[in-house]
Design an enzyme around this catalytic site. Structure first.
Site, PDB file in Angstrom:
ATOM      1  N   GLY A  39      58.105 174.812   5.348  1.00  0.00           N
ATOM      2  CA  GLY A  39      57.761 173.876   6.412  1.00  0.00           C
ATOM      3  C   GLY A  39      57.222 174.594   7.625  1.00  0.00           C
ATOM      4  O   GLY A  39      57.362 175.817   7.776  1.00  0.00           O
ATOM      5  N   LYS A  40      56.570 173.794   8.463  1.00  0.00           N
ATOM      6  CA  LYS A  40      56.009 174.367   9.688  1.00  0.00           C
ATOM      7  C   LYS A  40      56.139 173.325  10.787  1.00  0.00           C
ATOM      8  O   LYS A  40      55.814 172.149  10.580  1.00  0.00           O
ATOM      9  CB  LYS A  40      54.528 174.707   9.448  1.00  0.00           C
ATOM     10  CG  LYS A  40      53.912 175.462  10.587  1.00  0.00           C
ATOM     11  CD  LYS A  40      52.583 176.077  10.195  1.00  0.00           C
ATOM     12  CE  LYS A  40      51.946 176.751  11.384  1.00  0.00           C
ATOM     13  NZ  LYS A  40      52.837 177.715  12.048  1.00  0.00           N
ATOM     14  N   GLY A  41      56.642 173.743  11.925  1.00  0.00           N
ATOM     15  CA  GLY A  41      56.729 172.828  13.055  1.00  0.00           C
ATOM     16  C   GLY A  41      55.864 173.347  14.178  1.00  0.00           C
ATOM     17  O   GLY A  41      55.174 174.365  14.033  1.00  0.00           O
ATOM     18  N   GLY A  42      55.901 172.667  15.308  1.00  0.00           N
ATOM     19  CA  GLY A  42      55.081 173.073  16.444  1.00  0.00           C
ATOM     20  C   GLY A  42      55.493 174.443  16.954  1.00  0.00           C
ATOM     21  O   GLY A  42      54.673 175.206  17.480  1.00  0.00           O
ATOM     22  N   SER A  43      56.776 174.796  16.793  1.00  0.00           N
ATOM     23  CA  SER A  43      57.240 176.050  17.372  1.00  0.00           C
ATOM     24  C   SER A  43      57.853 176.976  16.334  1.00  0.00           C
ATOM     25  O   SER A  43      58.363 178.025  16.689  1.00  0.00           O
ATOM     26  CB  SER A  43      58.304 175.716  18.421  1.00  0.00           C
ATOM     27  OG  SER A  43      59.272 174.865  17.833  1.00  0.00           O
ATOM     28  N   SER A  44      57.799 176.583  15.083  1.00  0.00           N
ATOM     29  CA  SER A  44      58.543 177.385  14.106  1.00  0.00           C
ATOM     30  C   SER A  44      57.922 177.364  12.711  1.00  0.00           C
ATOM     31  O   SER A  44      57.084 176.521  12.405  1.00  0.00           O
ATOM     32  CB  SER A  44      59.962 176.806  13.983  1.00  0.00           C
ATOM     33  OG  SER A  44      59.867 175.518  13.436  1.00  0.00           O
ATOM     34  N   LYS A  60      64.919 178.617   9.688  1.00  0.00           N
ATOM     35  CA  LYS A  60      63.901 178.266  10.680  1.00  0.00           C
ATOM     36  C   LYS A  60      63.736 179.465  11.612  1.00  0.00           C
ATOM     37  O   LYS A  60      64.715 179.934  12.194  1.00  0.00           O
ATOM     38  CB  LYS A  60      64.378 177.025  11.448  1.00  0.00           C
ATOM     39  CG  LYS A  60      63.432 176.534  12.518  1.00  0.00           C
ATOM     40  CD  LYS A  60      63.849 175.122  12.921  1.00  0.00           C
ATOM     41  CE  LYS A  60      63.231 174.676  14.216  1.00  0.00           C
ATOM     42  NZ  LYS A  60      63.516 173.278  14.523  1.00  0.00           N
ATOM     43  N   ASP A 160      62.952 162.100  19.105  1.00  0.00           N
ATOM     44  CA  ASP A 160      61.695 162.542  18.476  1.00  0.00           C
ATOM     45  C   ASP A 160      61.699 162.097  17.009  1.00  0.00           C
ATOM     46  O   ASP A 160      61.351 162.868  16.124  1.00  0.00           O
ATOM     47  CB  ASP A 160      61.575 164.066  18.595  1.00  0.00           C
ATOM     48  CG  ASP A 160      60.184 164.569  18.198  1.00  0.00           C
ATOM     49  OD1 ASP A 160      59.215 163.777  18.255  1.00  0.00           O
ATOM     50  OD2 ASP A 160      60.063 165.752  17.822  1.00  0.00           O
TER      51      ASP A 160
HETATM   52  N1  LIG Z   1      66.644 172.426   6.487  1.00  0.00           N
HETATM   53  C1  LIG Z   1      65.417 172.256   6.012  1.00  0.00           C
HETATM   54  N2  LIG Z   1      65.186 172.199   4.677  1.00  0.00           N
HETATM   55  C2  LIG Z   1      63.934 172.010   4.165  1.00  0.00           C
HETATM   56  N3  LIG Z   1      62.839 171.866   4.938  1.00  0.00           N
HETATM   57  C3  LIG Z   1      63.005 171.901   6.285  1.00  0.00           C
HETATM   58  C4  LIG Z   1      64.283 172.103   6.893  1.00  0.00           C
HETATM   59  N4  LIG Z   1      64.135 172.086   8.236  1.00  0.00           N
HETATM   60  C5  LIG Z   1      62.830 171.897   8.460  1.00  0.00           C
HETATM   61  N5  LIG Z   1      62.145 171.787   7.306  1.00  0.00           N
HETATM   62  C6  LIG Z   1      60.689 171.549   7.146  1.00  0.00           C
HETATM   63  O1  LIG Z   1      60.017 172.205   8.205  1.00  0.00           O
HETATM   64  C7  LIG Z   1      59.329 171.254   9.047  1.00  0.00           C
HETATM   65  C8  LIG Z   1      59.420 171.707  10.497  1.00  0.00           C
HETATM   66  O2  LIG Z   1      60.764 171.781  10.897  1.00  0.00           O
HETATM   67  P1  LIG Z   1      61.235 171.328  12.359  1.00  0.00           P
HETATM   68  O3  LIG Z   1      60.770 169.916  12.596  1.00  0.00           O
HETATM   69  O4  LIG Z   1      62.690 171.573  12.497  1.00  0.00           O
HETATM   70  O5  LIG Z   1      60.381 172.361  13.251  1.00  0.00           O
HETATM   71  P2  LIG Z   1      59.937 172.284  14.779  1.00  0.00           P
HETATM   72  O6  LIG Z   1      59.203 173.540  15.102  1.00  0.00           O
HETATM   73  O7  LIG Z   1      61.135 171.968  15.605  1.00  0.00           O
HETATM   74  O8  LIG Z   1      58.936 171.047  14.712  1.00  0.00           O
HETATM   75  P3  LIG Z   1      58.376 170.087  15.851  1.00  0.00           P
HETATM   76  O9  LIG Z   1      57.003 170.554  16.120  1.00  0.00           O
HETATM   77  O10 LIG Z   1      58.378 168.715  15.186  1.00  0.00           O
HETATM   78  O11 LIG Z   1      59.303 170.170  17.008  1.00  0.00           O
HETATM   79  C9  LIG Z   1      60.006 169.929   8.759  1.00  0.00           C
HETATM   80  O12 LIG Z   1      59.152 168.824   8.978  1.00  0.00           O
HETATM   81  C10 LIG Z   1      60.398 170.057   7.291  1.00  0.00           C
HETATM   82  O13 LIG Z   1      59.292 169.738   6.458  1.00  0.00           O
END
Ligand SMILES: Nc1ncnc2c1ncn2[C@@H]1O[C@H](COP(=O)(O)OP(=O)(O)OP(=O)(O)O)[C@@H](O)[C@H]1O
Length: 379
Positions: A39-44, A60, A160
């Site tokens: 997975g990929k988020g905005g910050s991670s 993460k 969110d």
């Molecule tokens: N515990 C987990 N198990 C499997 N996949 C995960 C898990 N946590 C996160 N992911 C995957 O990674 C993606 C990004 O995680 P997360 O939303 O926690 O990151 P973020 O950087 O906080 O994102 P945002 O930009 O939404 O704030 C999720 O949408 C999901 O697809």
């Protein structure tokens, strides 16, 4: 990172040392093997990692290089919340975390999920013959409500909610990403910091979009460090849930058809912009009155009018409906009988003629549907 850096990092140009580094990770002295990115988020970035006993987890990794103080507070706040919610079954389990000041990374070790709801919906909506499926939608809706109820019970507003923040773990949904969640204080309203990496506004409530940096009638102000804050309460989560349900029914969140982001944001906050609730969902499938009622109530700009998650869990739409039928209560049946009785007792009008009696079923059904759709109540 430059294009060259990126290319050499991912291509075979890495040294054995860096390759090893990528494959094995120590978190608080425990060794894990890094597997694929999940997975990929905005910050991670989120990776699947395997412990020495072959158990798999999600890791993460947040890069802190460009983070300012308030973003750091946000990450710390997320960990605090996950620790507080460690025993809540509907929240992804936090196992461990480590802050590496030297490498400027925060590693968060969590329970690993299968896929997020965004992926599930994307597959369903982009298939060959996409159709709104009331049974599956009802299942996911109940799952989402259970998740949000679990955190609302702790007076925590997620703030969110979007499909990507619901994770399916063994067929059960759990919440992730508490980056901007916060504990609710008095009056069930909090000011929540939202940093610059806001993604789509598709699921954001009108009140969360409005800039509350100006003092409010209640005298609440936002932070004094110049960061942008919003007023958020449990009803904001309900609006976001309504947007996700709308997407499941009609194929897109309520304002997603407005291409320009600024216009979309203005439409969300503008009460003159009416949300349409067509009779047909994706694939021309009929949308029941009860479902439209649930959507209407969640997607009210007046946040006081929105139902609580608890109310949504006993909402008419979650009660099974057969075809065109409506749910009946003893109280409602009593009201109907009383109305017919009163009509028959009306000596001036006399007993109702057969033609009038024939119209009663359709007329009562339509009134009940209207009550369900507009007031969310029967009886
Ligand atoms: N515990 C987990 N198990 C499997 N996949 C995960 C898990 N946590 C996160 N992911 C995957 O990674 C993606 C990004 O995680 P997360 O939303 O926690 O990151 P973020 O950087 O906080 O994102 P945002 O930009 O939404 O704030 C999720 O949408 C999901 O697809």
């Amino acid at each position: 990172m430059s294009v060259l850096d990126a290319a050499t990092k991912t291509a075979g140009a890495s040294t054995t040392k860096s390759k090893k580094k990528r494959q094995h990770i120590l978190i608080n002295g425990k060794l894990f093997t890094q597997m694929q990115k999940i997975g990929k988020g905005g910050s991670s970035d989120v990776y699947c990692v395997q412990a020495e006993n072959y158990k798999q987890f999600a890791l993460k990794r947040v890069k802190l290089e460009d983070c300012d103080e308030s973003a750091m507070r946000g990450f710390k706040g997320e960990i605090d919340l996950l620790e507080k919610l460690a025993d809540v079954d509907r929240v992804v389990r936090l196992y461990d975390w480590e802050l590496d000041n030297e490498k400027q990374t925060l590693s968060v070790l969590m329970e690993k999920g299968d896929q997020d709801l965004n992926r599930i919906l994307t597959i369903a909506l982009n298939g060959n013959d996409p159709r709104f499926d009331p049974v599956k939608t009802r299942f996911w809706w109940q799952e989402m409500l259970e998740c949000v109820q679990a955190v609302h019970d702790y007076d925590i507003v997620h703030s969110d909610l979007k499909p990507a923040n619901f994770l399916s773990v063994g067929g059960k949904l759990k919440l992730i990403d508490f980056g901007i969640a916060n504990a609710i204080d008095v009056a069930h309203t909090v000011n929540v910091h939202r940093d610059s990496h806001i993604g789509t506004p598709n699921y954001m409530s009108p009140e969360s979009i409005m800039d509350t940096n100006a003092p409010t009638p209640g005298g609440q102000r936002t932070t004094n460090n110049g960061s942008r804050c919003m007023k958020i309460g449990k009803p904001s989560d309900v609006w976001s849930l309504g947007c996700i349900l709308y997407q499941m029914v009609y194929g897109r969140p309520p304002f997603a058809h407005i291409a320009n982001q600024i216009s979309r944001i203005m439409a969300i906050t503008n009460p003159q912009v009416v949300i349409e609730f067509p009779d047909k969902g994706v694939g021309g499938v009929t949308v029941s009155s009860a479902l439209k009622g649930t959507l209407r109530r969640c997607l009210q700009r007046n946040l006081q009018g929105r139902p609580t998650v608890k109310q949504l869990l006993s909402d008419p739409w979650l009660c099974p409906e057969a075809g065109n039928a409506v749910a009946m209560t003893e109280d409602l049946l009593g009201q109907i009988i009383e109305k017919v009785y009163e009509r028959c007792r009306d000596s001036k009008r006399g007993l109702p003629p057969p033609d009038e009696v024939k119209q009663y079923p359709a007329s009562f059904m339509s009134k009940i549907r209207h009550m369900v759709e507009h007031d969310g109540v029967i009886g």
